[in-house]
Design a protein around this motif. Sequence first.
Motif: not given
Length: 371
Positions: A194-217
């Motif tokens: 069993i070897i999971p799928q691998g990802f380079d975490f250092s390449a991931i960019k996320v933005v600081p979360y702010k609640k949306n005016k309209r519920v967004t999913f």
Amino acid sequence: MKKILIVTHWFFPRNVPRAFRTKELVTELVKKGYLVDVLIGDYKQLVTAEEYHDKLFENKDVSNKHVAKISNNRLLSKIKDAVNYFVGDRFLLTTGFYLYKNINMEKYDTIIAIGLPFYVNFVTALKIRRHKKEGSVYIADWSDPFYKTGDKMLAPYFNKLQIFACSQFNYITIPTKAAVSYFTKFTSESKIKIIPQGFDFSAIKVVPYKKNKRVTFGYAGIFYKDIRNPEKFLSFLTEINSDFVFVLYTITHGPIYTDILLKYKEILGDRLQIHNLIPRNQCITMLSEMDFLINIENSTSNQIPSKLIDYSLSGRPILSFKQNEIPKDKIISFMNEDYKEATKIEIDQFDIINVCKQYLDLLEDVESNLC
């Protein structure tokens, strides 16, 4: 220095899970000093370690216009399904001989074949059977089950062909423990790792979360008629009177798009936003801005969708359910910011550094047994 050949159909910049898996593994092996050649069926291209770099692939046409043309034509789709029934996947006919011809057994200490498509592992197994090099290590990465999975009709002889393919490799690697019972029908459990799928975490960019005016999913990925169908979920959304935005990143062609998504787009209006697939890292950034994410589970437990890894990296809560079991109360709770039943994923196991080490451990294990 050990020389490794990676045999694959999909590769960067294709926006499919197997392309991600292959690219990340190649990059990490190169970082660790290994000489890695990549044989790519999709591009009909052998890229040597000496010439490998990302810019080599920048101008590849990955638009898939021909795929959209087929999936939007019901007759052509039926013809494709008939061809796949008898040969497993059409790539065996278009690319199988190219892969077989270009797998040079004598050059490599290790060969890693990454499927699906099935033909990659099958063709590599044929080459091993006829030209096996003593002392070399052969690994078949089997990202998803193939024969009798419920989402594809295949001729009965693929049972024996899958047994043959598995038999030629030292190890069969799969991404989840849940699939072990499936693969023991085709090979011994001692060969399954069993070897999971691998990802380079250092390449991931996320933005600081702010609640949306309209519920967004949101949802990112491909839908399927039988195993990951969104229709019942979309139908439930039409019953909700409150304001929301459901954002889709998916393929914008084929019967799911024309018969289901467009139908509910007309009903839901701007509450349903449909976008084509976008590059993975960009998609994760976009998902990080949403309030929560939707995962429609596969019909079997043999697979862990790579989207769950992407979702977890985005940092947003995950609402997971089966296509025919719509958890109406849970959906309403998520819309009200109650995420206590969110799906949790242990993300460290997917770090490409840990994943690559597991492959290298297999090489050392085989070599020690040969000594």
